[in-house]
Design a protein around this motif. Sequence first.
Motif, PDB file in Angstrom:
ATOM      1  N   UNK A   1       0.760  -1.156  -0.005  1.00 47.44           N
ATOM      2  CA  UNK A   1       0.174   0.010   0.098  1.00 47.44           C
ATOM      3  C   UNK A   1       0.927   1.309   0.024  1.00 47.44           C
ATOM      4  N   UNK A   2       0.565   2.334  -0.701  1.00 46.87           N
ATOM      5  CA  UNK A   2       1.243   3.484  -0.618  1.00 46.87           C
ATOM      6  C   UNK A   2       0.495   4.477  -0.270  1.00 46.87           C
ATOM      7  N   UNK A   3       1.009   5.407   0.654  1.00 45.00           N
ATOM      8  CA  UNK A   3       0.691   6.778   1.194  1.00 45.00           C
ATOM      9  C   UNK A   3       1.450   7.812   1.002  1.00 45.00           C
ATOM     10  N   UNK A   4       1.022   8.790   0.601  1.00 45.29           N
ATOM     11  CA  UNK A   4       1.732  10.092   0.344  1.00 45.29           C
ATOM     12  C   UNK A   4       1.270  11.085   1.518  1.00 45.29           C
ATOM     13  N   UNK A   5       2.393  11.900   1.930  1.00 46.83           N
ATOM     14  CA  UNK A   5       1.790  12.708   3.133  1.00 46.83           C
ATOM     15  C   UNK A   5       2.633  14.080   2.566  1.00 46.83           C
ATOM     16  N   UNK A   6       1.897  15.355   2.707  1.00 41.51           N
ATOM     17  CA  UNK A   6       2.452  16.759   2.823  1.00 41.51           C
ATOM     18  C   UNK A   6       1.399  17.493   3.383  1.00 41.51           C
ATOM     19  N   UNK A   7       1.981  18.784   3.682  1.00 37.92           N
ATOM     20  CA  UNK A   7       1.165  19.696   4.415  1.00 37.92           C
ATOM     21  C   UNK A   7       0.064  20.415   3.909  1.00 37.92           C
ATOM     22  N   UNK A   8      -0.006  19.850   2.324  1.00 39.93           N
ATOM     23  CA  UNK A   8      -1.069  20.565   1.528  1.00 39.93           C
ATOM     24  C   UNK A   8      -2.551  20.231   2.211  1.00 39.93           C
TER      25      UNK A   8
ATOM     26  N   UNK B   1      -3.295  14.848   4.472  1.00 47.60           N
ATOM     27  CA  UNK B   1      -3.179  16.203   4.688  1.00 47.60           C
ATOM     28  C   UNK B   1      -2.436  16.315   5.950  1.00 47.60           C
ATOM     29  N   UNK B   2      -1.246  16.682   6.183  1.00 45.24           N
ATOM     30  CA  UNK B   2      -0.614  16.937   7.550  1.00 45.24           C
ATOM     31  C   UNK B   2      -0.450  18.383   7.901  1.00 45.24           C
ATOM     32  N   UNK B   3      -1.525  19.243   7.566  1.00 49.68           N
ATOM     33  CA  UNK B   3      -1.423  20.834   7.630  1.00 49.68           C
ATOM     34  C   UNK B   3      -0.920  21.324   8.967  1.00 49.68           C
ATOM     35  N   UNK B   4      -1.195  20.341  10.152  1.00 48.66           N
ATOM     36  CA  UNK B   4      -0.541  20.828  11.272  1.00 48.66           C
ATOM     37  C   UNK B   4       0.818  20.136  11.551  1.00 48.66           C
ATOM     38  N   UNK B   5       1.301  19.631  10.872  1.00 53.98           N
ATOM     39  CA  UNK B   5       2.713  18.834  10.734  1.00 53.98           C
ATOM     40  C   UNK B   5       2.884  18.060  11.889  1.00 53.98           C
ATOM     41  N   UNK B   6       1.763  17.421  12.466  1.00 54.53           N
ATOM     42  CA  UNK B   6       1.698  16.397  13.343  1.00 54.53           C
ATOM     43  C   UNK B   6       2.450  15.020  12.954  1.00 54.53           C
ATOM     44  N   UNK B   7       2.114  14.681  11.713  1.00 55.96           N
ATOM     45  CA  UNK B   7       2.595  13.468  11.264  1.00 55.96           C
ATOM     46  C   UNK B   7       4.265  13.569  11.040  1.00 55.96           C
ATOM     47  N   UNK B   8       4.714  14.931  10.484  1.00 53.12           N
ATOM     48  CA  UNK B   8       6.104  14.821  10.191  1.00 53.12           C
ATOM     49  C   UNK B   8       6.504  14.979  11.435  1.00 53.12           C
ATOM     50  N   UNK B   9       6.005  15.493  12.495  1.00 56.20           N
ATOM     51  CA  UNK B   9       6.882  15.656  13.772  1.00 56.20           C
ATOM     52  C   UNK B   9       6.811  14.185  14.338  1.00 56.20           C
ATOM     53  N   UNK B  10       5.731  13.494  14.243  1.00 53.58           N
ATOM     54  CA  UNK B  10       5.591  11.923  14.881  1.00 53.58           C
ATOM     55  C   UNK B  10       6.773  11.212  14.332  1.00 53.58           C
TER      56      UNK B  10
END
Length: 149
Positions: free
Chosen positions: A66-73, A93-102
């Motif tokens: 499975x492929x999942x893309x993530x950006x803050x858009x 959508x990672x608009x609050x950047x919580x996933x980037x931080x995680x």
Amino acid sequence: MALKTGDTVPKFTAKEASGAIFESDSVIGKKTVIIYFYPKDDTPQCTAQACGFRDNYAEFVDLGVEIIGVSSDDVNSHQEFIRKYNLPFLLLSDSDKALRKLFGVPSAFLGLLPGRVTYLLDKNGVIQMVFDSVLGMKHVKKMIEKLTE
């Protein structure tokens, strides 16, 4: 602290392009997953990377991935990006950047741009590979190489 090879990805939720809430445990821990973080929808390297995953999607599916893309858009941007390039996989959508931080995704270019990092998770949700490069297509090639070795 950044997630690394051997770490188990913690549970998370995020908005899908459709606006629905994605729950990580619906996929992670059940099948092999590629999660790729990219800076911005519809920019040259990000488009090349997304289209690379799209163009090789059948091979990934055949490998049970499975492929999942993530950006803050936001979801509207993701909907347009999916529509414009006929992307067959999830964008979160990672608009609050919580996933980037995680995940601990570092910034690129002196902290001016969000980083581009791809994670390969096994069926148990354990990270098997972390790949960090500003060149989008390299991520696709590295994932295929790792999955077929």
